[in-house]
Design an enzyme around this catalytic site. Structure first.
Site, PDB file in Angstrom:
ATOM      1  N   HIS A   1       0.813  -1.224   0.000  1.00 35.01           N
ATOM      2  CA  HIS A   1       0.000   0.000   0.000  1.00 35.01           C
ATOM      3  C   HIS A   1       0.845   1.273   0.000  1.00 35.01           C
ATOM      4  O   HIS A   1       0.329   2.363  -0.237  1.00 35.01           O
ATOM      5  CB  HIS A   1      -0.998   0.009   1.173  1.00 35.01           C
ATOM      6  CG  HIS A   1      -0.409   0.276   2.525  1.00 35.01           C
ATOM      7  ND1 HIS A   1      -0.095  -0.716   3.419  1.00 35.01           N
ATOM      8  CD2 HIS A   1      -0.096   1.440   3.160  1.00 35.01           C
ATOM      9  CE1 HIS A   1       0.371  -0.190   4.539  1.00 35.01           C
ATOM     10  NE2 HIS A   1       0.380   1.126   4.402  1.00 35.01           N
TER      11      HIS A   1
ATOM     12  N   ASP B   1       0.161  -7.719   1.555  1.00 36.87           N
ATOM     13  CA  ASP B   1       0.482  -6.288   1.598  1.00 36.87           C
ATOM     14  C   ASP B   1       1.988  -6.056   1.598  1.00 36.87           C
ATOM     15  O   ASP B   1       2.503  -5.230   2.350  1.00 36.87           O
ATOM     16  CB  ASP B   1      -0.163  -5.604   2.801  1.00 36.87           C
ATOM     17  CG  ASP B   1      -0.117  -4.071   2.684  1.00 36.87           C
ATOM     18  OD1 ASP B   1      -0.007  -3.574   1.544  1.00 36.87           O
ATOM     19  OD2 ASP B   1      -0.189  -3.395   3.727  1.00 36.87           O
TER      20      ASP B   1
ATOM     21  N   GLY C   1       3.696   7.012   8.154  1.00 36.71           N
ATOM     22  CA  GLY C   1       5.045   7.081   7.615  1.00 36.71           C
ATOM     23  C   GLY C   1       5.894   5.882   8.001  1.00 36.71           C
ATOM     24  O   GLY C   1       6.922   5.612   7.404  1.00 36.71           O
TER      25      GLY C   1
ATOM     26  N   SER D   1       4.856   2.790   7.725  1.00 37.35           N
ATOM     27  CA  SER D   1       4.512   1.649   6.884  1.00 37.35           C
ATOM     28  C   SER D   1       5.714   1.151   6.106  1.00 37.35           C
ATOM     29  O   SER D   1       6.402   1.925   5.438  1.00 37.35           O
ATOM     30  CB  SER D   1       3.419   2.037   5.882  1.00 37.35           C
ATOM     31  OG  SER D   1       2.141   1.770   6.393  1.00 37.35           O
TER      32      SER D   1
ATOM     33  N   ILE E   1     -11.881 -22.866   7.217  1.00 42.19           N
ATOM     34  CA  ILE E   1     -11.543 -23.020   8.628  1.00 42.19           C
ATOM     35  C   ILE E   1     -12.104 -21.866   9.452  1.00 42.19           C
ATOM     36  O   ILE E   1     -12.421 -20.804   8.914  1.00 42.19           O
ATOM     37  CB  ILE E   1     -10.013 -23.090   8.833  1.00 42.19           C
ATOM     38  CG1 ILE E   1      -9.319 -21.905   8.147  1.00 42.19           C
ATOM     39  CG2 ILE E   1      -9.450 -24.415   8.349  1.00 42.19           C
ATOM     40  CD1 ILE E   1      -7.811 -21.849   8.354  1.00 42.19           C
TER      41      ILE E   1
END
Length: 489
Positions: A121, A151, A226, A228, A287
């Site tokens: 992202h 991600d 910031g 990430s 599951i």
């Protein structure tokens, strides 16, 4: 749930003790704010400690010195307009006035020759990605590949002899151990914060993907917009996770942060580097976690493990003999307490590899060998080709598949997918007489799913249509950008 972008970060409304789950991405440069030091580590009180007892302050100096040169600042630049529904309008219409939107985040150098891991992202939809090292050298980075299901993204800069962080082992992480978060919150470069692991195996429903793997490490190390893509390290300076999200109502740190375990990171980076795409292995089961009500209803003897509610016909689990009602408690020697930990462990394997599952069936322990398969039910790896690996090359090669379907198709390029807000797809470039034309499909239509299965290769479309028994459902996006589905026999 729907994604929304707040003032400072990409956010998903969701629930952990009333908080929203926020991805720690900095959309626009922010003024420097106040930073705070670590809390005191003196502990006194009746809980097993004498009133005069003092815990020695841990030394984070060496780990911080090793990590900060290997953590980079990432700036992503976006076009002045985009068709990406996730981004459009959610910054308060950031594209007005012809401005070029930017987002900033962090990344971690994982090899001396310039490979960098970060969050998907952070770079998704960017037309340019700029990396700045701790010593202020800047480079334009190439996006080698991305994986929306975890991600994660792999970048490459043209440089050698770079400092990098060694991979640790996230399986051995213990709740209560000290960890450090290293990144660039609010554009404050090379920032280190400390905390402890407060939980493991957290699933937040953050990733909007059918095959998403969510088993986050939860910490109380301060992580803000910031951060990430930045590093979560242990006190010896090993990478144990990639910081990804925070739980907050305001968009700033409020006590909880979440990181992708490094064992998943390592496997995804190796796949993207070697194959240009992730070689995803699945068991082929539905599951769920076990709670007290379930245990009472079904007479279960444990609350630990992943409860099997169903198996996919012809899948790895069914072939191996797994049945609905089984409880999977181990993958090889690794115990799993719930569905997220099972997904995390299986996510470190590739199709064709064998694992031994420990299964509790009617209160008896059963050992089953399972040959893992891909989404398409194959035990072979997907070969890397220029046409098939759009994530790695940004290009696609037309692949003639006229045959009985009467169409020519090509894999949708990375740039096209980003502009359309999709993660996969096959575009019809020419259509003649055949099943698809009779059903109403036209040139320019992008096929995203066939019979609920995602497709990113023309051969997959042909195989799924020709092997279908009964009705066929094709979902995708028209040349005009509208979502559309076609159902036919």
């Amino acid at each position: 749930m729907k994604k929304a972008i707040g003032t400072f970060l990409l956010a998903l409304a969701g629930g952990a003790a009333g908080f929203g789950i926020m991805r720690a991405l900095e959309p626009t440069p922010q003024p420097a704010g106040t930073t705070f030091g670590q809390p005191a580590l003196q502990v006194a009180g009746p809980a097993g400690l004498n009133a005069s007892t003092t815990i020695e302050r841990p030394d984070f100096v060496e780990a911080s010195a090793a990590a900060t040169p290997a953590v980079v600042h990432i700036r992503s630049f976006f076009a002045a307009s985009t068709g990406n529904e996730t981004l459009h309008g959610l910054f308060g219409n950031p594209f007005q006035g012809g401005m070029r939107p930017q987002a900033t985040g962090s990344g971690v150098i994982i090899s001396a020759d310039g490979y960098i891991t970060t969050n998907n992202h952070v770079v998704k939809g960017a037309e340019k990605v700029e990396v700045t090292l701790e010593d202020k050298r800047s480079y334009e980075a190439t996006v080698i590949g991305t994986d929306p299901t975890t991600d994660l993204a792999l970048l490459k800069i043209k440089e050698t002899e770079l400092p990098f962080l060694p991979f640790g082992n996230s399986t051995g992480i213990e709740v209560g151990q000290w960890v450090l978060a290293v990144g660039n919150p609010f554009n404050l470069t090379s920032t280190v914060t400390a905390g402890i692991v407060s939980a493991k195996g957290r699933s937040l429903n953050l990733l909007n993907d059918e095959f998403a793997i969510e088993s986050f490490i939860q910490t109380d190390a301060a992580v803000n917009p910031g951060n990430s893509g930045g590093a979560l390290i242990n006190t010896t300076g090993q990478l144990i996770g990639i910081n990804t999200a925070i739980a907050s109502e305001t968009g700033s740190y409020a006590g909880y942060s979440f990181a992708i375990p490094v064992n998943i990171v390592r496997k995804v980076m190796e796949d993207l580097r070697e194959y240009g795409q992730v070689q995803r292995a699945i068991i082929g089961v539905q599951i769920r976690n076990i709670n007290a009500d379930m245990a009472d209803k079904y007479g279960l003897s444990t609350l630990a493990g992943a409860y099997v509610t169903g198996t996919i016909a012809g899948g790895a689990a069914e072939i191996a003999g797994i049945k609905p009602g089984d409880i999977i408690t181990k993958v090889n020697a690794t115990s799993v307490r719930g569905s997220s930990e099972l997904q995390e462990e299986i996510g470190t394997y590739r199709p064709g590899e064998k694992v031994q599952l420990t299964v509790l069936r009617n209160k008896e322990t059963v050992l089953l060998d399972v040959i893992l398969r891909s989404r398409e039910g194959k035990t072979t790896l997907t070969e890397r080709t220029d046409g098939a690996v759009g994530e790695a090359t940004g290009k696609s090669a037309p692949e003639a598949t006229l045959g009985r379907l009467g169409v020519e198709m090509e894999t949708v390029s990375l740039q096209q997918r980003e502009s359309m807000g999709i993660d996969n797809g096959v575009k019809i470039t020419k259509i003649g007489a055949g099943k698809l034309r009779s059903a109403g499909l036209e040139e320019g239509f992008v096929i995203v799913r066939v019979n609920k299965k995602f497709v990113d290769d023309p051969k997959q479309v042909v195989q799924l249509v020709e092997e279908a028994e009964g009705g066929i459902l094709i979902e995708g996006i028209t040349a005009a950008g509208k979502k559309q589905f076609y159902a036919f026999e």
